[in-house]
Motif scaffolding. Structure first.
Motif, PDB file in Angstrom:
ATOM      1  N   ILE A 264       0.734  -1.060  -0.094  1.00 14.26           N
ATOM      2  CA  ILE A 264       0.007  -0.153   0.025  1.00 14.26           C
ATOM      3  C   ILE A 264       0.660   1.061   0.014  1.00 14.26           C
ATOM      4  O   ILE A 264       0.756   2.152  -0.814  1.00 14.26           O
ATOM      5  CB  ILE A 264      -0.890   0.142   1.246  1.00 14.26           C
ATOM      6  CG1 ILE A 264      -2.045  -1.062   1.004  1.00 14.26           C
ATOM      7  CG2 ILE A 264      -1.571   1.405   1.354  1.00 14.26           C
ATOM      8  CD1 ILE A 264      -3.053  -1.156   0.087  1.00 14.26           C
ATOM      9  N   HIS A 265       1.983   1.307   0.805  1.00 19.86           N
ATOM     10  CA  HIS A 265       2.685   2.465   0.908  1.00 19.86           C
ATOM     11  C   HIS A 265       3.290   3.116  -0.301  1.00 19.86           C
ATOM     12  O   HIS A 265       3.604   4.115  -0.669  1.00 19.86           O
ATOM     13  CB  HIS A 265       3.721   2.504   2.185  1.00 19.86           C
ATOM     14  CG  HIS A 265       4.285   1.368   2.352  1.00 19.86           C
ATOM     15  ND1 HIS A 265       3.658   0.153   2.884  1.00 19.86           N
ATOM     16  CD2 HIS A 265       5.660   0.926   1.977  1.00 19.86           C
ATOM     17  CE1 HIS A 265       4.800  -0.771   2.613  1.00 19.86           C
ATOM     18  NE2 HIS A 265       5.861  -0.450   2.466  1.00 19.86           N
ATOM     19  N   HIS A 266       3.787   1.837  -0.996  1.00 15.20           N
ATOM     20  CA  HIS A 266       4.637   2.188  -2.260  1.00 15.20           C
ATOM     21  C   HIS A 266       3.658   2.727  -3.336  1.00 15.20           C
ATOM     22  O   HIS A 266       3.868   3.124  -4.120  1.00 15.20           O
ATOM     23  CB  HIS A 266       5.219   0.855  -2.741  1.00 15.20           C
ATOM     24  CG  HIS A 266       6.531   0.676  -1.815  1.00 15.20           C
ATOM     25  ND1 HIS A 266       6.607  -0.449  -1.102  1.00 15.20           N
ATOM     26  CD2 HIS A 266       7.775   1.263  -1.203  1.00 15.20           C
ATOM     27  CE1 HIS A 266       7.762  -0.506  -0.435  1.00 15.20           C
ATOM     28  NE2 HIS A 266       8.283   0.713  -0.540  1.00 15.20           N
ATOM     29  N   LEU A 267       2.335   2.330  -3.356  1.00 19.82           N
ATOM     30  CA  LEU A 267       1.093   2.825  -4.211  1.00 19.82           C
ATOM     31  C   LEU A 267       0.538   3.956  -3.720  1.00 19.82           C
ATOM     32  O   LEU A 267      -0.034   4.824  -4.556  1.00 19.82           O
ATOM     33  CB  LEU A 267       0.260   1.421  -4.074  1.00 19.82           C
ATOM     34  CG  LEU A 267       0.546   0.321  -4.897  1.00 19.82           C
ATOM     35  CD1 LEU A 267      -0.578  -0.560  -4.721  1.00 19.82           C
ATOM     36  CD2 LEU A 267       0.927   0.314  -6.277  1.00 19.82           C
ATOM     37  N   TRP A 268       0.915   4.615  -2.554  1.00 17.35           N
ATOM     38  CA  TRP A 268       0.517   5.679  -2.077  1.00 17.35           C
ATOM     39  C   TRP A 268       1.182   7.069  -1.849  1.00 17.35           C
ATOM     40  O   TRP A 268       0.890   8.094  -2.432  1.00 17.35           O
ATOM     41  CB  TRP A 268      -0.294   5.465  -0.864  1.00 17.35           C
ATOM     42  CG  TRP A 268      -1.132   6.539  -0.284  1.00 17.35           C
ATOM     43  CD1 TRP A 268      -0.850   7.767   0.313  1.00 17.35           C
ATOM     44  CD2 TRP A 268      -2.827   6.573  -0.456  1.00 17.35           C
ATOM     45  NE1 TRP A 268      -1.823   8.499   0.951  1.00 17.35           N
ATOM     46  CE2 TRP A 268      -2.914   7.974   0.506  1.00 17.35           C
ATOM     47  CE3 TRP A 268      -3.803   5.849  -0.620  1.00 17.35           C
ATOM     48  CZ2 TRP A 268      -4.365   8.243   0.478  1.00 17.35           C
ATOM     49  CZ3 TRP A 268      -5.145   6.293  -0.951  1.00 17.35           C
ATOM     50  CH2 TRP A 268      -5.227   7.441  -0.149  1.00 17.35           C
ATOM     51  N   PHE A 269       2.370   6.851  -1.211  1.00 15.24           N
ATOM     52  CA  PHE A 269       3.391   7.807  -0.948  1.00 15.24           C
ATOM     53  C   PHE A 269       4.442   8.020  -1.992  1.00 15.24           C
ATOM     54  O   PHE A 269       4.777   6.997  -2.831  1.00 15.24           O
ATOM     55  CB  PHE A 269       3.906   7.517   0.581  1.00 15.24           C
ATOM     56  CG  PHE A 269       2.812   7.648   1.541  1.00 15.24           C
ATOM     57  CD1 PHE A 269       2.401   8.718   1.984  1.00 15.24           C
ATOM     58  CD2 PHE A 269       2.662   6.447   2.102  1.00 15.24           C
ATOM     59  CE1 PHE A 269       1.569   8.705   3.055  1.00 15.24           C
ATOM     60  CE2 PHE A 269       1.715   6.358   3.204  1.00 15.24           C
ATOM     61  CZ  PHE A 269       1.068   7.443   3.595  1.00 15.24           C
ATOM     62  N   THR A 270       5.209   9.262  -1.890  1.00 12.48           N
ATOM     63  CA  THR A 270       6.636   9.271  -2.797  1.00 12.48           C
ATOM     64  C   THR A 270       7.260   9.974  -1.832  1.00 12.48           C
ATOM     65  O   THR A 270       6.951  10.387  -0.882  1.00 12.48           O
ATOM     66  CB  THR A 270       6.103  10.084  -4.176  1.00 12.48           C
ATOM     67  OG1 THR A 270       6.036  11.430  -3.793  1.00 12.48           O
ATOM     68  CG2 THR A 270       4.872   9.467  -4.858  1.00 12.48           C
ATOM     69  N   ASP A 271       8.727   9.975  -2.478  1.00  6.70           N
ATOM     70  CA  ASP A 271       9.613  10.635  -1.724  1.00  6.70           C
ATOM     71  C   ASP A 271       9.400  11.991  -1.344  1.00  6.70           C
ATOM     72  O   ASP A 271      10.149  12.688  -0.418  1.00  6.70           O
ATOM     73  CB  ASP A 271      11.135  10.603  -2.354  1.00  6.70           C
ATOM     74  CG  ASP A 271      11.100  11.246  -3.871  1.00  6.70           C
ATOM     75  OD1 ASP A 271       9.943  11.602  -4.326  1.00  6.70           O
ATOM     76  OD2 ASP A 271      12.178  11.109  -4.423  1.00  6.70           O
ATOM     77  N   ALA A 272       8.311  12.746  -1.907  1.00  2.00           N
ATOM     78  CA  ALA A 272       7.980  14.142  -1.702  1.00  2.00           C
ATOM     79  C   ALA A 272       7.381  13.999  -0.337  1.00  2.00           C
ATOM     80  O   ALA A 272       7.370  15.142   0.178  1.00  2.00           O
ATOM     81  CB  ALA A 272       7.018  14.732  -2.860  1.00  2.00           C
TER      82      ALA A 272
END
Length: 447
Positions: A264-272
């Motif tokens: 989930i977190h890799h589909l939702w968040f980015t380095d920004a």
């Protein structure tokens, strides 16, 4: 006999959505039809009110922290959060304390879950550089698989001996799940940024330390070894665009010997998001760039990636508030994973049928879980009802994970889990979890 009749549901199963009723007797689904009449005054009736009825989510990667790390979470607390999120079965990882690297230690975890788990459960056997004999004793019919850390991990679980690795891959027919990050690359990158910043490395450098290259070196080696040995490989929590070229959608899932998972977190968040979220989105592998996230979504939708999971891994607030090198990686996600994916659906990014395929059907297929993951007559009644138009906000007071925080804190979700059934029992309903250990040990159709 206990019976539950779910009426007026939009049933989501095997690529279709159709309106109908579902009758549950004891642990099982016994009838699915456009209309079913109650045959007993004792039958509990749930009016789904036109909401979506899904198979219960099967989360193939969680860390529930018991035994040994129970100040962060335990099987009871985290499985309770899971059922509130529509997750009815979980597969837990071996990096508890002590590590689950002997049959006796592995069985200890099953005994704890039998007494305390709200959801169905299985536990992975952990591989190390020196426990092959124990690994080969693992029963394929009642253990989900073998877990190998090919990057640093808790305790003695880093498998970095190439000969041992090849021996494990070539000696077992069981599914081998891997965490792929190259330890040498990570160490070199860490030293580079320590030289520049000392102990206080800014959090935004996490994806440069646990870099694309660290992931690709490790995952490409694991896949090469699986092809060489014929091992059944499942690659956990992919995080980079570069790795997507390693996977195929050219053959049906049932024929794949190498499968892939995204979290989930890799589909939702980015380095920004490191700027505002800091260590609360510090995971291993790291959340990376928008380009990486876009590539993960593309691979998920075209079936190079087979499963969506959480890698739920809670730590206390106190632990997470440390500086970069001291703050542990991981966070709680089971309660919010399904509604997060529904949020993406409402934005037109993924269909509900595809969510069910990746979170319910495919984990059941990949692990060959017996009679779960589908809404079918004769299958266990692991079910969840989702209202896609019932907004709510994630606040400390409605977070059920023991750690008491979430990377989604402050997020408005438009969808809400209304009811969750595990083995034909209502374990979550309208914001309340029913007390009791309702889960069963998962069984697998393999020899």
């Amino acid at each position: 006999m206990s019976s539950i009749l779910i009426k007026n549901a939009k049933i989501v199963n095997e690529g279709q959505i159709f309106e109908g009723d579902v009758l549950v007797e004891n642990e099982f689904i016994v009838e699915i039809a456009p209309q079913i009449s109650s045959k007993s005054s004792q039958t509990i009736i749930i009016d789904a009110e036109g909401n979506y009825l899904l198979p219960g989510v099967i989360d193939d990667q969680v860390h529930f922290r018991e035994p040994g790390l129970t100040h962060k979470g335990n099987i009871e607390s985290e499985s309770r959060a899971a059922v509130a999120g529509g997750i009815t079965s979980f597969i837990e990882q071996p990096n508890t304390v002590p590590n689950a690297v002997t049959q006796e230690l592995l069985e200890d975890k099953y005994q704890i879950a039998a007494k305390t788990s709200y959801a169905n459960y299985s536990f992975m056997m952990g591989g190390t550089n020196d426990n092959l004999e124990e690994v080969l004793k693992t029963n394929p019919e009642n253990v989900a698989g073998i877990k190998l850390f090919l990057g640093s991990s808790t305790g003695n679980m880093l498998v970095d001996n190439p000969e041992v690795l090849e021996k494990i891959f070539s000696s077992t027919k069981m599914l081998i799940a891997v965490h792929c990050e190259d330890e040498g690359t990570i160490k070199a990158n860490t030293e580079k940024y320590k030289a520049e910043f000392g102990e206080d490395i800014p959090m935004k450098y996490h994806p440069l330390i646990r870099s694309e290259e660290a992931c690709y070196i490790s995952s490409s080696k694991a896949i090469e070894l699986a092809k060489k040995t014929g091992a059944r490989l499942h690659v956990f929590h992919l995080s980079t665009a570069k790795e997507m070229d390693l996977f195929t959608n050219k053959i049906p899932l049932e024929e794949k010997m190498i499968t892939a998972e995204v979290c989930i977190h890799h589909l939702w968040f980015t380095d920004a998001d490191y700027e505002t979220k800091g260590s609360f989105i510090k995971w291993n592998p790291a959340v990376k760039t928008q380009k990486d996230k876009d590539a993960l979504w593309e691979a998920l939708l075209d079936d190079r990636i087979d499963v969506i999971a959480t890698d739920h891994a809670p730590h206390t607030l106190e632990e997470k508030k440390n500086t970069y090198l001291k703050a542990p990686s991981g966070g709680p996600l089971v309660q919010h994973a399904l509604v997060a994916m529904f949020e993406k659906h409402l934005k037109g990014m993924i269909s509900i049928e595809k969510i069910v395929e990746k979170m319910c059907h495919n984990p059941a297929k990949i692990f060959k879980i017996r009679n779960r993951g589908f809404i079918k007559e004769g299958y266990y009644a692991d079910l969840t009802i989702v209202n896609s138009h019932s907004p709510w906000n994630v606040q400390k007071e409605n977070i059920l994970a023991k750690c008491g925080w979430s990377p989604f804190e402050g997020t408005n979700f438009k969808s809400r889990i209304m009811h969750t059934l595990v083995n034909g029992k209502i374990v979550y309903s309208n914001g309340k979890v029913a007390k009791g250990n309702h889960g069963q040990r998962l069984l697998f159709d393999r020899k």
